[in-house]
Every structure is written in structure tokens, then in C-alpha cells.
Design a protein around this motif. Structure first.
Motif, short mmCIF file in Angstrom:
data_model
loop_
_atom_site.label_atom_id
_atom_site.label_comp_id
_atom_site.label_asym_id
_atom_site.label_seq_id
_atom_site.Cartn_x
_atom_site.Cartn_y
_atom_site.Cartn_z
N UNK A 224 0.70 -1.20 -0.10
CA UNK A 224 -0.01 0.17 0.00
C UNK A 224 0.70 1.27 0.01
N UNK A 225 2.03 1.25 1.03
CA UNK A 225 2.70 2.25 0.96
C UNK A 225 3.48 2.38 -0.33
N UNK A 226 3.81 1.51 -1.14
CA UNK A 226 4.54 1.66 -2.38
C UNK A 226 3.62 2.14 -3.40
N UNK A 227 2.34 1.88 -3.30
CA UNK A 227 1.43 2.31 -4.35
C UNK A 227 1.49 4.10 -4.29
N UNK A 228 1.54 4.35 -3.03
CA UNK A 228 1.41 5.66 -2.63
C UNK A 228 2.54 6.41 -2.99
N UNK A 229 3.78 5.71 -3.03
CA UNK A 229 5.15 6.24 -3.69
C UNK A 229 4.98 6.39 -5.00
N UNK A 230 4.38 5.40 -5.70
CA UNK A 230 4.17 5.63 -7.26
C UNK A 230 3.32 6.76 -7.60
N UNK A 231 2.18 6.85 -6.89
CA UNK A 231 1.43 7.77 -7.04
C UNK A 231 1.98 9.29 -7.00
N UNK A 232 2.69 9.46 -5.88
CA UNK A 232 3.18 10.72 -5.52
C UNK A 232 4.43 10.75 -6.53
N UNK A 233 5.22 10.04 -6.85
CA UNK A 233 6.35 10.14 -7.49
C UNK A 233 6.17 10.43 -9.09
N UNK A 234 4.81 9.67 -9.65
CA UNK A 234 4.52 9.88 -11.09
C UNK A 234 4.79 8.48 -11.69
N UNK A 235 3.59 7.91 -12.36
CA UNK A 235 3.54 6.43 -12.75
C UNK A 235 4.27 6.31 -13.72
N UNK A 236 5.48 5.34 -13.75
CA UNK A 236 6.45 5.13 -14.97
C UNK A 236 7.66 5.94 -14.83
N UNK A 237 7.91 6.68 -13.59
CA UNK A 237 8.94 7.56 -13.43
C UNK A 237 10.04 6.87 -12.26
N UNK A 290 -1.84 16.27 -0.97
CA UNK A 290 -1.42 17.47 -1.20
C UNK A 290 -0.44 17.68 -2.27
N UNK A 291 0.18 16.50 -2.69
CA UNK A 291 0.97 16.52 -3.77
C UNK A 291 -0.06 16.40 -5.20
N UNK A 292 -1.05 15.71 -5.07
CA UNK A 292 -1.94 15.46 -6.27
C UNK A 292 -2.75 16.80 -6.44
N UNK A 297 -0.52 14.56 -11.89
CA UNK A 297 0.33 13.43 -12.54
C UNK A 297 1.55 13.04 -11.56
N UNK A 298 1.62 13.92 -10.48
CA UNK A 298 2.81 13.18 -9.73
C UNK A 298 4.03 14.39 -9.71
#
Length: 305
Positions: A224-237, A290-292, A297-298
Motif C-alpha cells: 500500500x505504501x509502495x502504491x502511494x510512492x508510485x502515485x506521488x512520484x508519477x507513474x512510470x518514473x 497535497x501533492x496530487x 500527474x505526480x
């Protein structure tokens, strides 16, 4: 101040583990457009392999290497037998199918290793602590996690952004049909990418194994935390996953360490502890929100790499 610095280092160390997990997740999602809820199971499998191989070989390092290779193979076999059939289908199909794989791996681990957890012992030289600041000693193994993950992150960036294989991976993500028309075996390419993502998840699991008990379902919460990381960072980055992982690791660790103490000033001990745990758990989701709001898009969407 020393306690804050120690928790800051703990946050960076947690962020490094989250990066390993999130890097594989964002690689698979960004290239294959696949939502993989079974990614946490590969994290768990890596930890179980490491505990088993280290026990067989009586060597932590050799056990870790064998576990990494074994998780890579499991990931490639999983892609060829199950994941490949999900490409091009709706994300809801991905969620349902990979959730089923998650349950399958939990029961498979229970069948092979039993319901009791395993432990992975560290070499004696990694049990000590070193002085990082006057009066502050920090465990060597946690520093090893930080250093090794930085090296893996740099190697992954070079692989994806500077190598021929990385060029093919990025081209396959943009236009799978065109890459196939040029004579590239796109099926093999996807198998290698999924295997790489699985190996990164397994590497995170085996690095975390000496700190926590190796047990069934251990990858579900951290996923779950990893999905949060992907969402904050930007998918595919990959770069976004790294920055977001450090941010999430620090926010989560600092929140758990200090929020309950701050609430003790205004509330009784029971209420402060209960509310503090709740607010600490919510902190990473508040950061994500907040980031979104600012960057939907991250932080580093794939288009900006």
C-alpha cells in the motif's frame, strides 16, 4: 536533536526499501500498463527464499544472491503463465486476477514453509553500530541498506535511460506494435521487465527480512505504501519513485516518532497514543493528497523524464 537525526536516518532507510518495491511496481505499470497487486507477494517470496538459502549455505550474502536469482525466475515464470494473459485488458481484470495471485502465493508459502514465521540472521560484522555523529551510533546494517539501494537505484537508472535494453523497454512502452514490427521479441522483453520488477521486490523483501519476522502476508501492508510512492512520484518514473520513497519514508517515520509525544501536551496519555497512531498512519496519505492537488500527474510524470 540526536533522536531526531536517528529517526531521520530510519526514515531514509525505510524510504530506500520502499524505493526498491515501488521501482519494480512503477516499471511494470508504466511499461505494461498492468496493476499488479501480487507485487507484495514477490516481496514476501524474496524474504522466504533469503531465509531458506541463508540457512542452507550458512551465508547471508550467498543466500541473498540466490534469493534474488530465484525471485527473478519466479517473476519470469509468473509472467509467462499468468500475467501475459492480462495485457490489454481492463484494470479491473488486473486487480481481480493479481489479487487472486496474492491469495495463491499466501497459501503456497503456507504449504511449503508452514504457518510459522522464519528469521534471517545477520553476519556478526553487521550487528554492530558505527558513530555517524558525536553521541549518535547507528546500526551498520541499516547503513548497508541505504548504500546498496543507492547503488541499485543508480544501476537501474542507467539500465532504463542509458542502455540499449532500456531504449527497447521505453519504446515498447510507447508503441508495442511498432517495436514488434521491427523484429524485437516483445513477449521476451516484457518477460524480462516483469522479472526485473519481481527481483527488485524480492530484493526489498530480503533486505527487510533481518529487521522484521519473515511471515505470510508481510508484503501486503508495505505494498500500500509502495502504491502511494508510485502515485506521488508519477507513474512510470524511476526518478519520481526515488524522491517519493524518501519523502514517504521520512514522513511516516517522523510522524510515528513525534506526533504522539506532541499530542501528550494537550491530551491524556491514552487519547494521545490512540490519536497519535491514527494521525501517523494517515500522514503519508495526506502528503499524497497535497501533492496530487498541486501536481495531479505526480512529482515527475513519465513524460517529463
Amino acid at each position: 536533536m540526536l533522536y531526531f537525526t536517528e529517526q531521520l536516518l530510519n526514515g531514509i532507510q525505510l524510504g530506500m526499501l520502499l524505493f526498491l518495491l515501488a521501482a519494480g511496481l512503477t516499471l511494470i505499470f508504466g511499461i505494461m500498463d498492468l496493476v499488479n497487486l501480487a507485487h507484495g507477494s514477490l516481496y514476501m517470496i524474496g524474504a522466504y527464499f533469503a531465509a531458506t538459502f541463508a540457512d542452507w549455505t550458512d551465508s547471508f550474502v550467498l543466500g541473498a544472491i540466490l534469493a534474488l536469482l530465484a525471485t527473478l525466475v519466479v517473476g519470469m515464470v509468473l509472467e509467462m503463465t499468468a500475467i501475459r494473459r492480462l495485457y490489454g485488458r481492463d484494470h479491473l481484470d488486473h486487480v481481480l486476477a493479481t489479487f487472486g495471485l496474492l491469495l495463491f502465493f499466501n497459501e503456497l508459502v503456507r504449504l511449503i514453509w508452514g504457518p510459522a514465521g522464519l528469521t534471517l540472521s545477520l553476519p556478526s560484522e553487521m550487528l554492530d553500530a558505527v558513530q555517524v555523529l558525536p553521541g549518535l551510533y547507528y546500526p551498520i546494517y541499516r547503513l548497508v541498506i541505504i548504500g546498496v539501494t543507492l547503488a541499485v537505484g543508480a544501476a537501474l537508472y542507467v539500465l532504463v535511460m542509458r542502455s540499449r535494453l532500456g531504449m527497447l523497454i521505453r519504446a515498447g512502452a510507447s508503441n508495442r506494435e511498432m517495436v514488434g514490427a521491427l523484429g524485437i521479441n516483445i513477449k521476451l522483453l516484457y518477460t524480462l521487465v516483469f522479472g526485473l520488477g519481481a527481483a527488485l521486490a524480492g530484493f526489498a523483501g530480503l533486505m527487510q527480512a533481518p529487521i522484521l519476522t519473515v511471515q505470510i502476508g508481510m508484503g501486503e501492508n508495505i505494498l500500500i505504501a509502495a502504491f502511494v510512492v508510485v502515485t506521488i512520484g508519477g507513474i512510470g518514473s524511476i526518478r519520481g519513485a526515488f524522491v517519493a520513497a524518501i519523502l514517504v519514508g521520512i514522513v511516516d517515520t517522523i510522524g510515528r516518532a513525534f506526533v504522539p509525544d506532541l499530542l501528550h501536551v494537550y491530551l491524556n496519555e491514552a487519547a494521545a497514543s490512540s490519536l497519535g497512531r491514527a494521525l501517523s498512519s494517515m500522514s503519508i496519505y495526506l502528503v499524497m493528497a497535497l501533492v496530487l492537488i498541486v501536481r495531479p500527474a505526480g512529482l515527475f510524470p513519465a513524460a517529463s523524464r
